[in-house]
Write a protein that holds these residues in place. Structure first.
Motif: not given
Lengths: 95, 91
Positions: B18-29
């Motif tokens: 969940k933590k990594e996925s949050t970083i991924i979503v933030e990074l994409i945007f």
């Protein structure tokens, strides 16, 4: 920037496999498309929001021939930029 | 739909925490934002194009008072939906 460049940058910056970066980017946009298809709005804090507008069918005139035609009902997606991003874009590019 | 839903989808589909996925979503945007900030176009095939447009200075009116005012030159972000997305919405 195109999608493949976004995937490449994501892989570099997040230090994940290119394959995982590709699935991540695809998942994000597929999920967003799915939401819009279900008439669900999307709100991305710090980015903006997407909404679907519905247009009723109506009758109109063909601009060239003048014949009466029926215009089918349709849906169109719309994007509204978030305040932060709007300010960020304006600041950087017009100084 | 919000970022939390996208995080959950990445968590499930990519198998990241969940933590990594949050970083991924933030990074994409964030990657998209920094590209737009440089004045670049961002094209996401199957979804749409984000475009930064330069607006020239123009005269307008304050709708409340009717006073004539100058609207300063600015950069604005526009989105044009992909024909594929339009088709999906109407299918």
């Amino acid at each position: 920037m195109v999608k493949s460049e976004l995937i490449q940058k994501l892989a570099e910056q997040a230090k994940i496999l290119p394959k995982d970066a590709e699935i991540s980017v695809k998942t994000v946009f597929d999920s967003m498309i799915h939401a819009l298809k279900s008439d669900d709005g999307i709100e991305i804090r710090g980015f903006g929001s997407f909404k679907v507008r519905k247009y009723e069918g109506r009758s109109g005139n063909h601009p060239r021939t003048g014949n009466e035609i029926s215009i089918e009902p349709k849906k169109r997606p719309f994007f509204k930029v978030g305040k932060d991003l709007r300010e960020r874009i304006n600041k950087k590019t017009t100084g | 739909m919000t970022k939390a839903d996208l995080v959950a989808d990445i968590n499930e589909k990519v198998g990241l925490s969940k933590k990594e996925s949050t970083i991924i979503v933030e990074l994409i945007f964030e990657i998209i934002r920094s590209s737009l900030e440089k004045g670049e176009k961002v094209k996401i095939s199957g979804f749409g194009n984000f475009n930064v447009r330069q607006k020239k200075v123009r005269r307008g009116r304050n709708p409340q008072t009717g006073d004539e005012i100058e609207i300063s030159a600015r950069s604005v972000l526009t989105f044009k939906a992909s024909p594929v997305l339009k088709k999906v919405l109407n299918s």
